[in-house]
Design a protein around this motif. Structure first.
Motif, PDB file in Angstrom:
ATOM      1  N   VAL A  23     -14.570  25.907  27.461  1.00 34.22           N
ATOM      2  CA  VAL A  23     -14.858  24.489  27.252  1.00 34.22           C
ATOM      3  C   VAL A  23     -16.289  24.163  27.693  1.00 34.22           C
ATOM      4  O   VAL A  23     -17.058  23.592  26.933  1.00 34.22           O
ATOM      5  N   LYS A  24     -16.636  24.516  28.935  1.00 34.19           N
ATOM      6  CA  LYS A  24     -17.989  24.315  29.441  1.00 34.19           C
ATOM      7  C   LYS A  24     -18.240  25.284  30.579  1.00 34.19           C
ATOM      8  O   LYS A  24     -17.307  25.820  31.176  1.00 34.19           O
ATOM      9  N   LYS A  26     -21.277  26.615  33.840  1.00 34.60           N
ATOM     10  CA  LYS A  26     -22.454  26.374  34.666  1.00 34.60           C
ATOM     11  C   LYS A  26     -23.239  27.673  34.760  1.00 34.60           C
ATOM     12  O   LYS A  26     -22.679  28.722  35.073  1.00 34.60           O
ATOM     13  N   VAL A  35     -25.243  22.613  33.285  1.00 32.03           N
ATOM     14  CA  VAL A  35     -23.873  22.582  32.795  1.00 32.03           C
ATOM     15  C   VAL A  35     -23.956  22.444  31.287  1.00 32.03           C
ATOM     16  O   VAL A  35     -24.576  21.507  30.773  1.00 32.03           O
ATOM     17  N   VAL A  37     -21.890  22.235  27.723  1.00 34.94           N
ATOM     18  CA  VAL A  37     -20.625  21.974  27.042  1.00 34.94           C
ATOM     19  C   VAL A  37     -20.645  22.737  25.724  1.00 34.94           C
ATOM     20  O   VAL A  37     -21.618  22.654  24.966  1.00 34.94           O
ATOM     21  N   ASP A  39     -19.974  23.189  22.133  1.00 33.22           N
ATOM     22  CA  ASP A  39     -19.702  22.323  20.993  1.00 33.22           C
ATOM     23  C   ASP A  39     -18.822  23.007  19.952  1.00 33.22           C
ATOM     24  O   ASP A  39     -17.928  22.377  19.384  1.00 33.22           O
ATOM     25  N   CYS A  59     -20.912  31.198  20.379  1.00 33.43           N
ATOM     26  CA  CYS A  59     -20.786  29.753  20.460  1.00 33.43           C
ATOM     27  C   CYS A  59     -22.114  29.087  20.130  1.00 33.43           C
ATOM     28  O   CYS A  59     -23.154  29.741  20.089  1.00 33.43           O
ATOM     29  N   SER A  61     -24.246  25.196  21.057  1.00 36.33           N
ATOM     30  CA  SER A  61     -24.309  23.936  21.801  1.00 36.33           C
ATOM     31  C   SER A  61     -25.675  23.322  21.583  1.00 36.33           C
ATOM     32  O   SER A  61     -26.641  24.013  21.246  1.00 36.33           O
TER      33      SER A  61
END
Length: 86
Positions: A23-24, A26, A35, A37, A39, A59, A61
C-alpha cells in the motif's frame, strides 16, 4: 532502472491466503525519509533466489510531481521488503 536493494518499512494488506499487496512504504533517499503511496501495481511475478521464494512488484507512483516506476521485493521466508530498482 538502477538497482539499489534498500530495506524499507512497508504497509501492506494480506489476503486470506497470505499473499501481500503493498500500500505504502517509507524509504530514505540521500538521508531524507520519504513516505511513498503506491498508486498502481503494474506487474506481479514470483521467483526463487537461492531457494528463497520472492514476490516482485513493479509499481508506479507520483513522486515530487513526476510519475516514477520502481520495483519492490518481498521475501516470503524472512518477511522482509526491499526497494529493489528505481
Amino acid at each position: 532502472m538502477k538497482v539499489i536493494m534498500q530495506p524499507i518499512e512497508m504497509m501492506a494488506h494480506f489476503n486470506e491466503y497470505g499473499f501481500p499487496r503493498p500500500v505504502k512504504f517509507k524509504a530514505r533517499f540521500e538521508d531524507i525519509p520519504f513516505v511513498i503511496v503506491i498508486d498502481k501495481i503494474i506487474l506481479k511475478s514470483e521467483e526463487k533466489i537461492a531457494g528463497n521464494p520472492i514476490i516482485i512488484f513493479r509499481c508506479q507512483s507520483i513522486i515530487n510531481g513526476f510519475l516514477k516506476m520502481y520495483e519492490l521485493k518481498y521475501e516470503l521466508h524472512t518477511c522482509e521488503w526491499f526497494l529493489y530498482k528505481i
